[in-house]
Design a protein around this motif. Structure first.
Motif, PDB file in Angstrom:
ATOM      1  N   ALA A  24      76.324  -9.305 -17.717  1.00  0.00           N
ATOM      2  CA  ALA A  24      74.961  -9.793 -17.865  1.00  0.00           C
ATOM      3  C   ALA A  24      74.344  -9.271 -19.156  1.00  0.00           C
ATOM      4  O   ALA A  24      74.731  -8.221 -19.677  1.00  0.00           O
ATOM      5  N   GLY A  25      73.380 -10.015 -19.682  1.00  0.00           N
ATOM      6  CA  GLY A  25      72.640  -9.587 -20.855  1.00  0.00           C
ATOM      7  C   GLY A  25      71.473  -8.703 -20.478  1.00  0.00           C
ATOM      8  O   GLY A  25      71.465  -8.063 -19.421  1.00  0.00           O
ATOM      9  N   ILE A  26      70.439  -8.675 -21.318  1.00  0.00           N
ATOM     10  CA  ILE A  26      69.316  -7.771 -21.079  1.00  0.00           C
ATOM     11  C   ILE A  26      68.480  -8.194 -19.880  1.00  0.00           C
ATOM     12  O   ILE A  26      67.750  -7.371 -19.319  1.00  0.00           O
ATOM     13  N   ASP A  27      68.590  -9.475 -19.457  1.00  0.00           N
ATOM     14  CA  ASP A  27      67.793  -9.936 -18.318  1.00  0.00           C
ATOM     15  C   ASP A  27      68.483  -9.712 -16.987  1.00  0.00           C
ATOM     16  O   ASP A  27      67.880  -9.940 -15.929  1.00  0.00           O
ATOM     17  N   PRO A  58      67.309 -10.833 -27.527  1.00  0.00           N
ATOM     18  CA  PRO A  58      68.201  -9.841 -28.153  1.00  0.00           C
ATOM     19  C   PRO A  58      69.448  -9.634 -27.296  1.00  0.00           C
ATOM     20  O   PRO A  58      69.422  -9.828 -26.073  1.00  0.00           O
ATOM     21  N   VAL A  59      70.529  -9.238 -27.934  1.00  0.00           N
ATOM     22  CA  VAL A  59      71.768  -8.975 -27.203  1.00  0.00           C
ATOM     23  C   VAL A  59      71.760  -7.543 -26.686  1.00  0.00           C
ATOM     24  O   VAL A  59      71.044  -6.681 -27.208  1.00  0.00           O
ATOM     25  N   ARG A  60      72.546  -7.310 -25.645  1.00  0.00           N
ATOM     26  CA  ARG A  60      72.674  -5.969 -25.084  1.00  0.00           C
ATOM     27  C   ARG A  60      73.837  -5.252 -25.750  1.00  0.00           C
ATOM     28  O   ARG A  60      74.957  -5.764 -25.777  1.00  0.00           O
ATOM     29  N   ARG A  61      73.586  -4.074 -26.267  1.00  0.00           N
ATOM     30  CA  ARG A  61      74.635  -3.308 -26.941  1.00  0.00           C
ATOM     31  C   ARG A  61      75.585  -2.699 -25.922  1.00  0.00           C
ATOM     32  O   ARG A  61      75.175  -2.130 -24.909  1.00  0.00           O
ATOM     33  N   HIS A  62      76.881  -2.856 -26.207  1.00  0.00           N
ATOM     34  CA  HIS A  62      77.913  -2.267 -25.358  1.00  0.00           C
ATOM     35  C   HIS A  62      79.046  -1.779 -26.246  1.00  0.00           C
ATOM     36  O   HIS A  62      79.449  -2.470 -27.176  1.00  0.00           O
ATOM     37  N   GLU A  63      79.538  -0.580 -25.982  1.00  0.00           N
ATOM     38  CA  GLU A  63      80.601   0.009 -26.792  1.00  0.00           C
ATOM     39  C   GLU A  63      81.873   0.123 -25.968  1.00  0.00           C
ATOM     40  O   GLU A  63      81.839   0.544 -24.816  1.00  0.00           O
ATOM     41  N   LYS A 170      69.697 -13.512 -36.053  1.00  0.00           N
ATOM     42  CA  LYS A 170      68.573 -12.606 -36.249  1.00  0.00           C
ATOM     43  C   LYS A 170      67.967 -12.111 -34.938  1.00  0.00           C
ATOM     44  O   LYS A 170      66.925 -11.447 -34.959  1.00  0.00           O
ATOM     45  N   ALA A 171      68.593 -12.412 -33.816  1.00  0.00           N
ATOM     46  CA  ALA A 171      67.986 -12.104 -32.515  1.00  0.00           C
ATOM     47  C   ALA A 171      67.781 -10.617 -32.304  1.00  0.00           C
ATOM     48  O   ALA A 171      66.882 -10.200 -31.568  1.00  0.00           O
ATOM     49  N   GLY A 177      66.193   0.361 -24.721  1.00  0.00           N
ATOM     50  CA  GLY A 177      64.877  -0.214 -24.544  1.00  0.00           C
ATOM     51  C   GLY A 177      64.156  -0.600 -25.816  1.00  0.00           C
ATOM     52  O   GLY A 177      63.019  -1.082 -25.763  1.00  0.00           O
ATOM     53  N   VAL A 178      64.795  -0.407 -26.971  1.00  0.00           N
ATOM     54  CA  VAL A 178      64.175  -0.721 -28.254  1.00  0.00           C
ATOM     55  C   VAL A 178      64.970  -1.842 -28.914  1.00  0.00           C
ATOM     56  O   VAL A 178      66.204  -1.772 -29.009  1.00  0.00           O
ATOM     57  N   CYS A 179      64.297  -2.880 -29.383  1.00  0.00           N
ATOM     58  CA  CYS A 179      64.956  -3.995 -30.062  1.00  0.00           C
ATOM     59  C   CYS A 179      65.111  -3.667 -31.537  1.00  0.00           C
ATOM     60  O   CYS A 179      64.119  -3.439 -32.246  1.00  0.00           O
ATOM     61  N   VAL A 180      66.355  -3.613 -31.995  1.00  0.00           N
ATOM     62  CA  VAL A 180      66.667  -3.316 -33.392  1.00  0.00           C
ATOM     63  C   VAL A 180      66.975  -4.628 -34.102  1.00  0.00           C
ATOM     64  O   VAL A 180      67.828  -5.402 -33.657  1.00  0.00           O
ATOM     65  N   ARG A 181      66.306  -4.878 -35.197  1.00  0.00           N
ATOM     66  CA  ARG A 181      66.477  -6.130 -35.929  1.00  0.00           C
ATOM     67  C   ARG A 181      67.853  -6.197 -36.585  1.00  0.00           C
ATOM     68  O   ARG A 181      68.362  -5.193 -37.081  1.00  0.00           O
ATOM     69  N   SER A 182      68.449  -7.382 -36.596  1.00  0.00           N
ATOM     70  CA  SER A 182      69.775  -7.588 -37.197  1.00  0.00           C
ATOM     71  C   SER A 182      69.616  -8.126 -38.612  1.00  0.00           C
ATOM     72  O   SER A 182      69.054  -9.210 -38.804  1.00  0.00           O
TER      73      SER A 182
END
Length: 389
Positions: A24-27, A58-63, A170-171, A177-182
């Motif tokens: 799932a994404g951020i939602d 925005p996309v969810r970051r995953h490593e 650019k999403a 919890g913080v949206c980082v600009r691409s």
């Protein structure tokens, strides 16, 4: 854009996203909730796409860890954004496919890693005994937005589609919890990213073809074959200049080299033999596989839930369990083409007599006694064991 939002295209895109499922994404919505959502909101979503006002989340970051160390950064879009990207991909792929080089094998219909390895083997057989093994550093994270959009605009004329693709680029990324600009890169995790990566590297493929080089490229792994080490070093230097000046990308110096193909790894494989080369599994690939098997079949690590732990970490179509013995369950790795009714896996034989896992196993995770091994050989050969006097 009208083709993207057509009924047949969106139905196909929705079905594909549901089949792939994914995280799932951020939602928090999984692919299973996509169809009910579209049933209630498709009219307004379609209107926002046609008017060019849709804004991706925005996309969810995953490593995930890389085999050689470090981490690979993934950007997981929401299920809704994956659906829209898939719809865009299905319309753009037929437009760009005829423009791609035949030596590009990654993420393309009708192309595969197996074909790339076979092409490399053919070059070696022709006498190209040195490989320029070039790895592009963090390709998906360093794609220049302006450059890739200019390449897309050569083919796509609809400004609404161009605006939508740039909006996906650019999403931004949601981290803690913080949206980082691409500012650069195309998030690795969405359906559209592989196509954009191929569009970005298409000029490199055609430049190498124009120079007459033998090459095989799969995403960011590019192998160019030469007849001497000196020629390979010249190719490495010139291609590095092209990549860094024209495409604004970086070559991974640690993973790139000019060497004999037998000493390098390409898509998990290597080669042996000179004039008649054969494909083999690379040493590091085999070591990782063996380590994975040791971890998932270690009784001490798994405790009592052996079968549950095995099933959660290994595809059931490859792994079977023999529960017929008196010593408890034992794991076996089956061949792809053989069925197994004893373990109840998805590839069970239908309409044929049941076969136990140990009749078709290519690797036993747990040792058997001498008597069991002899009985297994007798079943495989159809013969019987004769005791020596």
């Amino acid at each position: 854009m009208e083709l993207i939002v057509s009924n047949s295209n969106v139905r196909s895109a929705c079905k594909r996203v549901e089949q792939n499922d994914g995280a799932a994404g951020i939602d928090g919505m999984r692919a299973g909730g996509l169809r009910p959502y579209l049933h209630d909101h498709w009219a307004e979503l379609k209107q926002s796409l046609l008017s060019g006002t849709y804004k991706p989340s925005p996309v969810r970051r995953h490593e995930i860890p890389k085999p050689g160390g470090g981490v690979r950064l993934l950007g997981i879009p929401t299920a809704l954004d994956r659906f829209i990207q898939q719809a865009v991909l299905q319309v753009l792929t037929p437009l760009f496919e005829p423009r791609f080089s035949e030596h590009s094998y990654g993420f393309r219909p009708g192309k595969s890693a197996r074909q790339a390895v076979e092409a490399a083997r053919g070059y070696i057989e022709e006498g190209y005994g040195f490989v320029v093994d070039m790895d592009l550093s963090k390709l998906f994270d360093r794609v220049n937005h302006d450059i890739v959009m200019a390449k897309v605009a050569r083919v796509v004329q609809d400004k609404r589609v161009l605006k939508l693709i740039r909006a996906f680029l650019k999403a931004g990324v949601m981290e803690n919890g913080v949206c980082v600009r691409s500012e650069e890169g195309t998030p690795q995790g969405g359906p559209l990213s592989p196509l954009l990566a191929n569009i970005m590297l298409n000029d490199l493929d055609w430049e190498l073809e124009r120079r007459g080089h033998r090459l095989a490229r799969y995403a960011d792994d590019c192998n160019i074959y030469a007849k001497s080490r000196r020629a390979g070093e010249r190719v490495m230097a010139s291609v590095r200049r092209f990549v860094e000046s024209k495409l604004k990308l970086k070559v991974n110096e640690e993973k790139s080299a000019v060497d004999r193909p037998a000493r390098r790894k390409f898509l998990g494989f290597s080669f042996i033999g000179g004039s008649n080369p054969r494909v083999r599994i690379a040493n590091k690939t085999r070591e990782r596989f063996e380590e994975r098997i040791r971890k998932i079949t270690n009784p001490a690590a798994m405790g009592g839930a052996w079968q549950a732990a095995f099933a959660s970490s290994t595809p059931t179509c490859e792994v079977g369990w023999d529960t017929s013995g008196s010593r408890g369950p034992r794991a076996c790795i089956r061949r792809w083409t053989n069925g197994c009714d004893a373990c109840g896996c998805a590839y069970s034989n239908s309409g044929r007599s049941p076969r136990r896992c140990d009749e078709t196993s290519s690797l036993w995770a747990f040792p058997r006694s001498g008597r069991e091994r002899s009985a297994g050989r007798a079943r495989d050969t159809g013969g019987s064991r004769t005791r020596r006097r």
